[in-house]
Design an enzyme around this catalytic site. Structure first.
Site, short mmCIF file in Angstrom:
data_model
loop_
_atom_site.label_atom_id
_atom_site.label_comp_id
_atom_site.label_asym_id
_atom_site.label_seq_id
_atom_site.Cartn_x
_atom_site.Cartn_y
_atom_site.Cartn_z
N THR A 1 0.96 -1.13 -0.39
CA THR A 1 0.04 0.06 0.22
C THR A 1 1.31 1.18 -0.12
OG1 THR A 1 -0.14 -0.61 2.07
CG2 THR A 1 -1.83 -1.18 1.41
N VAL B 1 6.36 2.26 -2.09
CA VAL B 1 7.32 1.96 -3.03
C VAL B 1 6.19 0.46 -3.99
CG1 VAL B 1 9.42 0.27 -3.25
CG2 VAL B 1 9.50 2.78 -2.01
N SER C 1 -0.19 -3.63 6.52
CA SER C 1 0.50 -3.81 7.93
C SER C 1 -0.93 -4.19 8.94
CB SER C 1 0.59 -2.58 8.50
OG SER C 1 -0.56 -1.85 8.84
N ARG D 1 -3.11 -2.50 10.25
CA ARG D 1 -4.44 -2.20 9.50
C ARG D 1 -5.33 -2.00 8.42
NH1 ARG D 1 0.01 0.74 11.64
NH2 ARG D 1 0.44 0.99 10.12
N SER D 2 -4.65 -2.69 7.52
CA SER D 2 -4.85 -3.18 5.96
C SER D 2 -5.43 -4.32 5.62
CB SER D 2 -3.84 -2.23 5.05
OG SER D 2 -3.47 -1.63 5.35
N CYS E 1 18.41 4.32 -2.61
CA CYS E 1 17.87 6.10 -3.75
C CYS E 1 18.91 6.63 -4.13
CB CYS E 1 16.53 6.27 -3.73
SG CYS E 1 16.05 7.16 -2.71
N GLU F 1 20.83 9.34 5.99
CA GLU F 1 21.97 9.02 4.65
C GLU F 1 22.50 9.45 4.04
OE1 GLU F 1 18.53 7.98 3.19
OE2 GLU F 1 18.78 8.80 0.88
N ARG G 1 17.00 17.53 1.54
CA ARG G 1 15.33 17.44 0.88
C ARG G 1 15.24 18.58 0.10
NH1 ARG G 1 13.22 12.44 -0.05
NH2 ARG G 1 14.16 12.20 2.20
N HIS H 1 16.00 12.06 -7.26
CA HIS H 1 16.65 13.14 -7.29
C HIS H 1 17.69 13.27 -7.83
CE1 HIS H 1 15.02 11.29 -3.69
NE2 HIS H 1 15.27 10.45 -3.22
N THR I 1 11.75 6.91 -6.72
CA THR I 1 11.14 5.36 -6.59
C THR I 1 10.82 4.78 -7.80
OG1 THR I 1 9.59 6.39 -8.16
CG2 THR I 1 9.24 6.88 -4.70
#
Ligand SMILES: NC(=O)C1=CN([C@@H]2O[C@H](COP(=O)(O)OP(=O)(O)OC[C@H]3O[C@@H](n4cnc5c(N)ncnc54)[C@H](OP(=O)(O)O)[C@@H]3O)[C@@H](O)[C@H]2O)C=CC1
Ligand SMILES: N[C@@H](CC(=O)OP(=O)(O)O)C(=O)O
Length: 367
Positions: free
Chosen positions: A13, A16, A38, A40-41, A154, A207, A240, A247, A336
């Site tokens: 969900t 990615v 998760s 939740r889903s 990434c 990162e 960011r 990127h 992504t």
């Protein structure tokens, strides 16, 4: 390839996970038959659980699928497919990915949890396909046939694609890189709009360390059963910026002396143009030209260039002499696609073409 292989997506969900669905729905070798996220889903239909964020519609067939619990076996004993694409947060991946590998699954992971583990290959097919040898040392592989393979961060992936042909021909001694990373890299909803609009945030947790460690592992060499990292010095600054996808990286490098004379601009352009290590392998997601040189003085730009090679190419431009090191340049890649879902898919295509996705029972019997 005639038969499609059933695959599952862990973290289906998320940002990615959605890219996996977009890129896999019409894939010639893989068919999505299982989605998990998760608690939740789980139990919900995909369209109820996921807030679809991509600019192509969620495939109808996927929207109607029910999300499974994130476990290799369900209560009725049915198993998840033996090929799992994983797009989980690192902490959750650390707990769940080994369970799937122990259950005999090939876990093709996008998370950072196991990238630097000595027995886990961190792979870009164009760069270090030989590092896949490490899976044979994983206990899961020996016991059940399962294993974990990872793709890089990434920001590391675009950089390494651009540097690999240079390292091969000339050697690299020092790398200095400053990133401008898109907001989609932080997942959804990610960075609050009040923090990023009209602003630059000069910090992305962990990162810089990931970029530095992963780059040297990717450019390193397989030495028996271990990876010897590239012996180069490297420094990364990560920021960011208010860009949706893609990127961008400003890079300076000091070259080695493999050529026996200083490399010219033409030498570097030739190295990128001739870099086609997967030519003839027919991996469906691999770009024909992994590194695309753009001559225009103001490119690459994320809005204009992120989708080169269907989002799988690293674009390179602005190559010029550097006053501190030897050369400086700009690199751009889609975070992504090439930086996440597309990277894992091309890893799975490589594994399949090498016969490493064969039914697990066969692999376990051989061990
Ligand atoms: N976005 C990017 O550009 C990149 C991301 N990555 C990495 O990929 C991974 C996923 O990132 P992203 O998609 O952005 O993250 P998201 O936050 O968008 O998605 C996370 C996914 O994990 C699921 N999940 C959360 N908790 C659990 C749990 N306990 N058990 C099972 N599933 C769970 C979520 O399900 P639910 O919807 O039910 O909460 C969701 O499907 C991360 O490791 C990230 O660092 C790597 C490269 C680039
Ligand atoms: N940290 C990256 C995305 C990411 O999730 O990286 P990793 O796969 O290394 O966790 C970004 O924010 O752009």
């Amino acid at each position: 390839m005639q038969n499609q292989h059933e695959i599952g997506i862990l973290g289906a969900t998320g940002m990615v996970g959605q890219r996996f669905i977009q890129l896999l729905e019409n894939h010639p070798w893989f068919k999505i038959t299982w989605l998990a996220a998760s608690d939740r889903s789980s139990g919900k239909r995909y369209e109820e659980a996921a807030k679809w964020r991509l600019d192509t519609p969620c495939p109808e067939r996927i929207a109607k699928m029910t999300i499974s619990p994130a476990e290799p076996y369900s209560k009725d004993g049915a198993g998840a497919p033996k090929i799992i694409f994983a797009a989980l947060d690192a902490d959750i991946a650390r707990e769940l990915e080994p369970k799937f590998a122990a259950a005999g699954c090939a876990v093709v992971s996008n998370s950072s949890a196991f990238r630097m583990h000595p027995n886990v290959p961190l792979v870009i097919p164009e760069v270090n396909a030989d590092h896949l040898h490490l899976i044979e040392d994983q206990e899961w592989r020996k016991e059940s046939g399962g294993y974990i393979v990872t793709n890089p961060n990434c920001s590391a992936i675009g950089l390494v694609l651009a540097l690999k042909p240079i390292e091969e021909r000339f050697g690299i001694e020092q790398i200095f890189v400053t990133t401008m990373q898109a907001v989609s890299g932080a997942g959804y909803p990610g960075v609050p709009s009040m923090d990023i609009l009209g602003n630059v945030v000069p910090y992305i947790k962990n990162e810089e360390q990931k970029m530095e460690e992963e780059t040297l592992k990717l450019l390193g060499s397989l030495d028996g059963e271990h990876i010897a990292p590239l012996a180069a010095r490297m420094s990364a600054h990560c920021n960011r910026v208010a860009v949706e996808d893609g990127h961008t990286e400003s890079v300076s490098i000091k070259l080695g002396n493999k050529l026996g004379r200083p490399a010219t601009k033409e030498d570097l352009l030739e190295a990128w143009a001739e870099f086609k290590p997967l030519a003839g392998q027919h991996l469906p997601t691999a770009p024909e030209q992994p590194v695309e040189w753009i001559a225009a003085e103001d490119r690459p730009q994320p809005r204009l260039d992120k989708n080169r090679g269907r989002g799988m190419a690293a674009s390179v431009g602005r190559l010029r002499p550097c006053g501190l090191l030897d050369w400086k340049l700009t690199v751009l890649s889609h975070n992504t696609i090439r930086g996440a879902a597309g990277a894992a898919i091309v890893n799975a295509e490589l594994l399949l073409s090498l016969g490493k996705l064969e039914p697990v029972a066969e692999a376990a019997a051989r061990a």
